[in-house]
Design an enzyme around this catalytic site. Structure first.
Site, PDB file in Angstrom:
ATOM      1  N   CYS A 191      38.804  -3.734  44.810  1.00 43.92           N
ATOM      2  CA  CYS A 191      40.244  -3.962  44.608  1.00 43.92           C
ATOM      3  C   CYS A 191      40.414  -4.340  43.136  1.00 43.92           C
ATOM      4  O   CYS A 191      40.575  -5.509  42.803  1.00 43.92           O
ATOM      5  CB  CYS A 191      40.761  -5.059  45.533  1.00 43.92           C
ATOM      6  SG  CYS A 191      40.345  -4.805  47.269  1.00 43.92           S
ATOM      7  N   ALA A 193      42.525  -3.447  40.361  1.00 46.35           N
ATOM      8  CA  ALA A 193      43.702  -3.684  39.513  1.00 46.35           C
ATOM      9  C   ALA A 193      44.035  -5.180  39.482  1.00 46.35           C
ATOM     10  O   ALA A 193      43.836  -5.876  40.478  1.00 46.35           O
ATOM     11  CB  ALA A 193      44.890  -2.889  40.054  1.00 46.35           C
ATOM     12  N   PRO A 194      44.499  -5.678  38.333  1.00 46.16           N
ATOM     13  CA  PRO A 194      44.914  -4.958  37.116  1.00 46.16           C
ATOM     14  C   PRO A 194      43.786  -4.602  36.152  1.00 46.16           C
ATOM     15  O   PRO A 194      44.037  -3.947  35.162  1.00 46.16           O
ATOM     16  CB  PRO A 194      45.875  -5.936  36.456  1.00 46.16           C
ATOM     17  CG  PRO A 194      45.372  -7.267  36.846  1.00 46.16           C
ATOM     18  CD  PRO A 194      44.846  -7.120  38.250  1.00 46.16           C
ATOM     19  N   GLY A 195      42.550  -5.036  36.400  1.00 43.81           N
ATOM     20  CA  GLY A 195      41.443  -4.526  35.614  1.00 43.81           C
ATOM     21  C   GLY A 195      40.690  -5.509  34.753  1.00 43.81           C
ATOM     22  O   GLY A 195      39.745  -5.118  34.065  1.00 43.81           O
ATOM     23  N   LYS A 197      38.647  -7.988  35.599  1.00 45.38           N
ATOM     24  CA  LYS A 197      37.259  -8.126  36.069  1.00 45.38           C
ATOM     25  C   LYS A 197      36.478  -6.838  35.833  1.00 45.38           C
ATOM     26  O   LYS A 197      35.285  -6.876  35.521  1.00 45.38           O
ATOM     27  CB  LYS A 197      37.237  -8.515  37.544  1.00 45.38           C
ATOM     28  CG  LYS A 197      37.820  -9.884  37.849  1.00 45.38           C
ATOM     29  CD  LYS A 197      37.672 -10.218  39.329  1.00 45.38           C
ATOM     30  CE  LYS A 197      38.354 -11.526  39.682  1.00 45.38           C
ATOM     31  NZ  LYS A 197      39.827 -11.430  39.579  1.00 45.38           N
ATOM     32  N   ASP A 223      41.473   1.092  43.523  1.00 45.65           N
ATOM     33  CA  ASP A 223      42.640   0.346  43.981  1.00 45.65           C
ATOM     34  C   ASP A 223      43.482   1.250  44.857  1.00 45.65           C
ATOM     35  O   ASP A 223      43.527   2.469  44.667  1.00 45.65           O
ATOM     36  CB  ASP A 223      43.474  -0.182  42.813  1.00 45.65           C
ATOM     37  CG  ASP A 223      44.334  -1.370  43.236  1.00 45.65           C
ATOM     38  OD1 ASP A 223      43.828  -2.510  43.187  1.00 45.65           O
ATOM     39  OD2 ASP A 223      45.496  -1.163  43.636  1.00 45.65           O
ATOM     40  N   ASP A 284      36.981  -8.602  45.520  1.00 52.95           N
ATOM     41  CA  ASP A 284      38.042  -9.558  45.194  1.00 52.95           C
ATOM     42  C   ASP A 284      39.298  -9.104  45.929  1.00 52.95           C
ATOM     43  O   ASP A 284      40.092  -8.337  45.406  1.00 52.95           O
ATOM     44  CB  ASP A 284      38.258  -9.600  43.680  1.00 52.95           C
ATOM     45  CG  ASP A 284      39.224 -10.690  43.259  1.00 52.95           C
ATOM     46  OD1 ASP A 284      38.993 -11.847  43.629  1.00 52.95           O
ATOM     47  OD2 ASP A 284      40.208 -10.372  42.572  1.00 52.95           O
ATOM     48  N   CYS A 337      41.847 -15.711  45.226  1.00 55.88           N
ATOM     49  CA  CYS A 337      42.533 -16.749  44.458  1.00 55.88           C
ATOM     50  C   CYS A 337      43.391 -17.589  45.400  1.00 55.88           C
ATOM     51  O   CYS A 337      44.487 -18.003  45.061  1.00 55.88           O
ATOM     52  CB  CYS A 337      43.364 -16.156  43.328  1.00 55.88           C
ATOM     53  SG  CYS A 337      44.558 -14.906  43.844  1.00 55.88           S
TER      54      CYS A 337
END
Length: 873
Positions: A191, A193-195, A197, A223, A284, A337
């Site tokens: 997963c 996006a947004p990129g 990591k 994604d 993630d 998160c």
């Protein structure tokens, strides 16, 4: 999964709505409290309230932190998040940026703002290796508003745009560090996006490789959402890497790529990649995001306990799919998160429960010892519609299909709950990488329908008054308005969940995060695969019957209905298969996929256009240009001859395009050996991977008024890789002439300070050329082979030399060489008339780098409207 065609409400909101960062403040507007007016000059406007009684009640009950720390915990959550950033250690000016931070900004910021802020205005994060990550004791809003920080803010924006640094939340940098990435690893970011990591993973593989060489590693960034894929591409383009593939799939349905399963008749070449598996998987997952309160304070008013419950099943599905794609001996990091144990420890416990002895939860307490972290929880409760439950048996019968046993510490449920789950829930035992075909769901659609939305768990009285239909009787139970019975029993997990890591905000002035590191010891239990597929087919049957009814109501032709019935029959025929017979069904995959395409076309009133569309797009995935190996020998030979590219640079099977018509190819991309192997495998198995972007742009078609022997120019992104192998069309400039080129962008040959350089430039063939900075090098013959060499792409016209880099990159490069060599940058005379140029008609490098439309999937909204997509890391 199965035949599901809609996302649950929680998922739809997560993927479709960008999370606004309300700490941002427009400097043109007067801040609240000044002049008696707030946002937009409205005196009635009030900032978001950083209060949520439901949040406090929930996490106090879960004992997320000790009672004596609760005040500190809540106080820190209400403060804006400090800004953090990471330096790209593989960038050309890495040492210069580190020196500038240490010697210039660190000292100036402490002297200018030390009285108003904490001690140490800027400092490296002690737990991040190599002092590459830095912490600022200012929020993003303070960076924008404080005049003393203006120059530093501009520095951050400029360096972030060109890829020398990445602005990213500190805790978001943690999960990739626990992957222990090696130079030859294949890595999947499920997963992505947004990129941020993904960019961090690319930094790791390039940092571990010698300068000037491509790593053997590979990063696949995936994604589910098309627009988020565009943002992911925009982020990773700053890295200029040939080792990245961006895909657009549901993470829980990421396709297995095994040539033995899908092309058994193909002759096996042991030298080629036979199966796509990964040494490392970053999982993630989408989550409720209550660990981001400090960055996104609007979450305070949106939060409710049902957000985590609604995402639990999707998180388990994605994690199990990641385990299936992981090699034996590989490592997967599961992270969120969120602080909710239903999204964290409950998911990890369910993974361990399903995988048995095949997977272990690693103790990584000795890794990153300076990172403040807390152990995972071994007990927790589940809240549903205002009531607490400690064991699944206490959940009312009509809610058991919503509150699953896997949400509880033991993971055990009653017989009733198992019966309900088998008939109403999608089974998530998707284990082996080749047991799942992502094409059985629609393109880019979420296959899982979350049966529980936020309203089912909200403490809003109106939400509680909504009726819930009993699963068996079809009647609304009398007690469904509010669940008064609260469970007093509690469970403890038998798994070593204390090995998980929880990062809480008040430990190190950060956001909140959860991380678990899992190690795959052996292939996963095949019996679970069979059971999972059987249950999935039961769900798929019902979905397909609904689809068939819808098609009939739309007066679809009888031929299409026959195809649809064949799809249903094929699925039902799998119910009695054992694991040894699973390979037999792979031969039907292609016909099933084609049938799905026909069914989808029939829904949209496009039946009969399949062949025409395939002929036009020449690709398997609608709206995405195909990936084609570039094998036009005439064009390749002209490029090699014009630039004098050495034979030692591998071009064969490393060049790809996104246009099957070689006469109209605009851009040529270079891919590493690892990416090449995956592409060849993907072609053999029928392009199961939906690839939206890959490779490094190395050549670009260019036209000019005067013409050129070569129709393709060099790309700025690919120049560092190709520079050591170029022997023609190359010039070596002094520092002053190099500076003037960047500053004025077009210079006539007689106007160069070094007259000899001007003569050499005029003697070149018309077209693209390379100008290398001569300063700092003793032997010109070895400058191009030096990885630290600074070079730019130019265009040699009839009377002048024109720079072909974007203004932003040119400005950054100009400042870098000025600092390195102590040159002064005189101001450009704005009144000076612009010189007439005889350069190329187009200068794509001068446009924004996101204009690569060939590699982007289509979407209803403009793919390049990045302003509407918010950074969530």
């Amino acid at each position: 999964m199965g035949g599901g065609r809609k996302r649950g409400r929680t998922q739809r909101r997560h993927f479709k709505q960008g999370r606004e960062n309300v700490w941002k403040h427009n400097p043109q507007r007067p801040p609240a409290g000044e002049g008696g007016e707030g946002r937009d000059g409205d005196p009635s406007w009030q900032p978001f309230a950083t209060e949520s009684p439901a949040f406090e009640e929930y996490y106090k009950e879960q004992q997320i932190v000790p009672e004596e720390e609760w005040g500190d915990f809540m106080s820190m959550l209400r403060k804006p998040l400090p800004a953090t950033f990471r330096i790209n250690a593989s960038c050309q000016f890495f040492q210069d940026i580190c020196s500038q931070l240490e010697n210039d900004f660190r000292k100036s910021l402490e002297t200018e703002v030390s009285d108003e802020h904490e001690e140490g205005a800027i400092r490296p994060l002690p737990w991040y290796p190599g002092n590459l990550a830095w912490h600022l004791n200012f929020s993003r809003m303070q960076l924008r508003r404080n005049q003393a920080l203006e120059s530093f803010h501009e520095f951050l924006k400029r360096e972030n745009e060109v890829g020398n640094i990445t602005r990213q939340e500190a805790v978001s940098m943690v999960p990739p560090l626990f992957l222990n990435v090696q130079p030859d690893h294949h890595i999947l970011d499920m997963c992505a996006a947004p990129g941020s990591k993904t960019f961090q993973l690319l930094e790791m593989i390039h940092q571990s490789t010698k300068p000037g060489l491509l790593p053997n590693a590979l990063v696949v960034a995936n994604d589910v959402d098309v627009q988020r894929c565009n943002l992911l591409i925009h982020q990773t383009k700053r890295m200029c890497t040939a080792n990245l593939i961006v895909t657009n799939h549901e993470a829980q349905n990421f396709p297995g790529c095994n040539i033995a399963k899908f092309c058994p008749e193909t002759c096996m070449d042991e030298a080629k990649l036979q199966r796509l598996e990964f040494d490392r998987v970053l999982c993630d997952v989408p989550c409720s995001g209550d660990g981001t309160f400090r960055k996104a304070p609007d979450m305070w008013r949106k939060w409710n306990a049902g957000m985590g419950n609604g995402l639990h099943r999707l998180q388990v599905e994605i994690a199990m799919r990641g385990m299936g794609l992981l090699k034996v001996g590989g490592r997967m990091v599961y992270s969120t998160c969120s602080m909710n144990p239903v999204e964290n420890e409950a998911v990890v416990a369910e993974i361990l429960r399903r995988c048995g002895d095949s997977v272990e939860l690693l103790d990584v307490s000795n890794e990153l010892p300076e990172l403040a972290r807390r152990p995972g929880l071994n007990t927790w409760k589940v809240r549903d519609r205002g009531s607490w439950f400690g064991v699944h048996e206490d959940v009312p019968r009509y809610r058991k299909n919503v509150i699953s046993p896997s949400m509880f510490p033991s993971g055990k449920g009653s017989k009733d709950s198992l019966m309900l789950s088998s008939s109403n829930e999608v089974n998530t035992d998707v284990i082996d990488a080749d047991m799942k075909d992502s094409t059985e769901t629609g393109e880019g659609e979420q296959g899982t329908d979350i049966t529980m939305d936020d309203s089912n768990n909200s403490d809003d009285p109106k939400a509680k008054e909504r009726t819930e239909v009993d699963c068996e009787s079809g009647e609304a139970p009398t007690s469904c308005k509010k669940l008064n019975a609260t469970s007093t029993r509690i469970e403890h997990s038998d798994y070593p969940l204390h090995r998980c890591m929880r990062i809480v905000p008040h430990d190190q002035n950060s956001g909140a995060f959860f991380i678990a590191v899992l190690h795959k010891l052996s292939p996963l239990n095949e019996n679970q695969v069979v059971d999972g597929i059987k249950s999935e087919q039961n769900i798929s049957k019902g979905e397909s019957e609904k689809l068939e009814k819808g098609l009939q109501s739309d007066k679809v032709s009888s031929e299409e209905n026959i195809v649809l019935q064949q799809v249903v029959d094929d699925k039902n025929g799998l119910d009695g298969e054992q694991n040894g017979d699973m390979d037999d069904k792979s031969s039907k995959d292609k016909s099933l996929e084609d049938a799905k395409v026909i069914v989808n076309e029939a829904e949209n009133g496009q039946a009969g256009t399949r062949d025409r569309r395939r002929q036009q797009n020449q690709g398997r995935w609608r709206g995405v240009d195909p990936v084609v190996f570039f094998k036009d020998e005439v064009t390749v030979k002209s490029i090699v001859s014009f630039y004098g590219i050495s034979d030692s640079f591998p071009l064969d099977c490393h060049l790809v395009t996104r246009n099957p018509d070689t006469s109209h190819v605009k851009r040529i991309y270079y891919v590493s050996k690892s990416v090449q192997d995956v592409l060849e495998l993907n072609i053999k198995i029928g392009e199961r991977l939906k690839i939206t972007s890959l490779g490094l742009k190395i050549f670009e078609r260019q036209s000019s008024k005067e013409g050129s022997p070569c129709t393709f120019r060099l790309s700025s992104e690919g120049l560092p890789l190709l520079l050591p192998y170029i022997t023609k069309q190359i010039l070596y400039a002094s520092a002053i002439d190099f500076q003037h080129l960047l500053q004025y962008r077009t210079i006539k040959f007689p106007d160069f300070v070094d007259a000899k350089f001007g003569e050499e430039a005029s003697a070149l063939l018309p077209g693209c050329c390379v100008v290398v900075l001569r300063e700092g090098h003793q032997d010109i013959g070895y400058i191009a082979t030096d990885p630290s060499a600074i070079a730019i792409v130019c265009w040699k016209g009839k009377t002048n030399l024109c720079v072909m880099v974007s203004p932003l990159d040119g400005k950054e490069l100009l400042e870098r060489i000025s600092l390195r060599f102590g040159l002064k940058i005189p101001k450009v005379d704005k009144e000076k008339p612009k010189q007439e140029t005889d350069g190329p008609e187009e200068q794509p490098d001068c446009a924004t780098e996101a204009d690569d439309q060939e590699c982007l999937p289509q979407s209803k909204a403009s793919a390049m409207e990045m302003s509407g997509v918010k950074e969530v890391e």
